[in-house]
Design an enzyme around this catalytic site. Sequence first.
Site, short mmCIF file in Angstrom:
data_model
loop_
_atom_site.label_atom_id
_atom_site.label_comp_id
_atom_site.label_asym_id
_atom_site.label_seq_id
_atom_site.Cartn_x
_atom_site.Cartn_y
_atom_site.Cartn_z
CG ASN A 9 56.73 7.86 65.50
OD1 ASN A 9 57.48 8.81 65.28
ND2 ASN A 9 55.44 8.05 65.77
CD1 TRP A 10 61.01 2.43 68.11
CD2 TRP A 10 61.06 1.45 66.09
NE1 TRP A 10 62.26 2.64 67.56
CE2 TRP A 10 62.31 2.06 66.32
CE3 TRP A 10 60.86 0.77 64.88
CZ2 TRP A 10 63.37 2.01 65.39
CZ3 TRP A 10 61.90 0.72 63.96
CH2 TRP A 10 63.13 1.34 64.22
CB THR A 67 60.82 5.71 71.70
OG1 THR A 67 62.10 6.34 71.82
CG2 THR A 67 60.88 4.35 72.32
CG ASP A 113 52.50 15.66 64.01
OD1 ASP A 113 52.44 14.61 63.35
OD2 ASP A 113 51.80 15.87 65.03
CG ASN A 167 54.83 13.77 57.22
OD1 ASN A 167 54.80 14.99 57.22
ND2 ASN A 167 55.94 13.07 57.38
N GLY A 168 50.64 12.24 57.66
CA GLY A 168 49.53 11.31 57.42
C GLY A 168 48.26 12.06 57.03
NE ARG A 169 47.28 15.08 61.60
CZ ARG A 169 47.79 15.92 62.49
NH1 ARG A 169 47.06 16.93 62.90
NH2 ARG A 169 49.00 15.74 62.96
CD1 TRP A 170 50.15 18.16 52.92
CD2 TRP A 170 50.57 16.25 51.84
NE1 TRP A 170 50.57 18.48 51.65
CE2 TRP A 170 50.84 17.32 50.97
CE3 TRP A 170 50.76 14.94 51.39
CZ2 TRP A 170 51.28 17.13 49.67
CZ3 TRP A 170 51.21 14.75 50.08
CH2 TRP A 170 51.46 15.84 49.25
NE ARG A 199 53.26 17.95 67.40
CZ ARG A 199 53.29 16.84 68.11
NH1 ARG A 199 53.73 16.87 69.33
NH2 ARG A 199 52.85 15.70 67.61
C1 IPE Z 1 55.80 13.11 67.00
O1 IPE Z 1 54.73 12.97 66.14
C2 IPE Z 1 56.99 12.37 66.48
C3 IPE Z 1 57.55 12.88 65.22
C4 IPE Z 1 57.18 13.95 64.58
C5 IPE Z 1 58.62 12.09 64.68
P1 IPE Z 1 53.58 11.89 66.40
O2 IPE Z 1 52.58 12.10 65.32
O3 IPE Z 1 54.16 10.55 66.52
O4 IPE Z 1 53.03 12.34 67.81
P2 IPE Z 1 51.65 12.06 68.54
O5 IPE Z 1 51.51 10.57 68.63
O6 IPE Z 1 50.57 12.66 67.72
O7 IPE Z 1 51.79 12.71 69.86
C1 IPE Z 2 54.87 12.98 61.19
O1 IPE Z 2 53.65 12.82 60.53
C2 IPE Z 2 55.89 11.96 60.76
C3 IPE Z 2 56.20 10.93 61.77
C4 IPE Z 2 55.74 10.90 62.98
C5 IPE Z 2 57.10 9.88 61.38
P1 IPE Z 2 52.57 11.79 61.04
O2 IPE Z 2 52.80 10.47 60.38
O3 IPE Z 2 52.51 11.75 62.52
O4 IPE Z 2 51.24 12.43 60.45
P2 IPE Z 2 49.83 12.57 61.20
O5 IPE Z 2 50.09 13.24 62.51
O6 IPE Z 2 49.28 11.19 61.35
O7 IPE Z 2 49.02 13.42 60.28
MG MG Z 3 51.53 12.84 63.89
#
Ligand code: IPE
Ligand code: IPE
Ligand code: MG
Length: 247
Positions: free
Chosen positions: A69-70, A67, A21, A23-26, A189
């Site tokens: 993430n869709w 699921t 978890d 990636n987006g914040r990074w 995590r």
């Molecule tokens: C959990 O991460 C799913 C994966 C790492 C693939 P999310 O970023 O989707 O989880 P939430 O929504 O913050 O709980």
């Molecule tokens: C985890 O990183 C990757 C997936 C869930 C696919 P995120 O995309 O959830 O990154 P944050 O949590 O928004 O930083």
């Molecule tokens: Mg995340």
Amino acid sequence: MGLLEKIDKTRLPSHIAIIMDGNGRWAKKKGLMRVFGHENGVKAVREACESCAELGVSYLTLYAFSTENWNRPHSEVNALMTLLVKTIKAETPTLLKNNMRLQAIGDLSQLPKNCLEELNEAIDSTKHNNGTTLILALSYSSKWDIVNSVKKIAQSVKSGEIDIEDITEELISKSLTTEPFPHPELLIRTSGEYRLSNFLLWELAYSEFHFTDVLWPDFRREHLYSALLDYQSRERRFGKTSEQISS
Ligand code: IPE
Ligand code: IPE
Ligand code: MG
């Protein structure tokens, strides 16, 4: 002494599960689009795989796409699926080099056709490897898996194949998509979130949890070693007393 030397190689978990978890914040921290975070997460995946292969950890499950993430914006879902296809193709030689076998869990029928084809091809080309098994959780959610398991068991009762009394913990474990694998002893995590996000609810019932603030694209071997040292510092009591465990 480095972290690696401190790890007791005789007390490694046989199965490590990771919620990758952050990636987006990074990416956001660097003023980049979220997809750059996902792209930079690939190096972390490679390091986690190679370290597990080197250490001799038998199973590594990576939560790559849930699921839920869709429900992200279409553009991000598409970017993730494209990246998945590209990564599976590009990383198959790494799997082969490290004697790793690829497996997948989740509602794979939801994946785009080219993605599923690439995945099946990589599963097939690594099937004879007998080192670490890498299990990708894709379009996976634990509740989805449990619901399907309940349906399968109910069907067996209805058809008279089994009696209600035959429903045991073992039978439930056997009806889940994680059936071929032992339950993870260690869950990691990243990104400072303290939740399971619908991951392996049944399988993690007695696992040790390690949380780190490190964002997934920054996760390196040393972070995995720290998690293993943390795991080895725990006393796993399984309901017993400390005295019973040490005697
Ligand atoms: C959990 O991460 C799913 C994966 C790492 C693939 P999310 O970023 O989707 O989880 P939430 O929504 O913050 O709980
Ligand atoms: C985890 O990183 C990757 C997936 C869930 C696919 P995120 O995309 O959830 O990154 P944050 O949590 O928004 O930083
Ligand atoms: Mg995340």
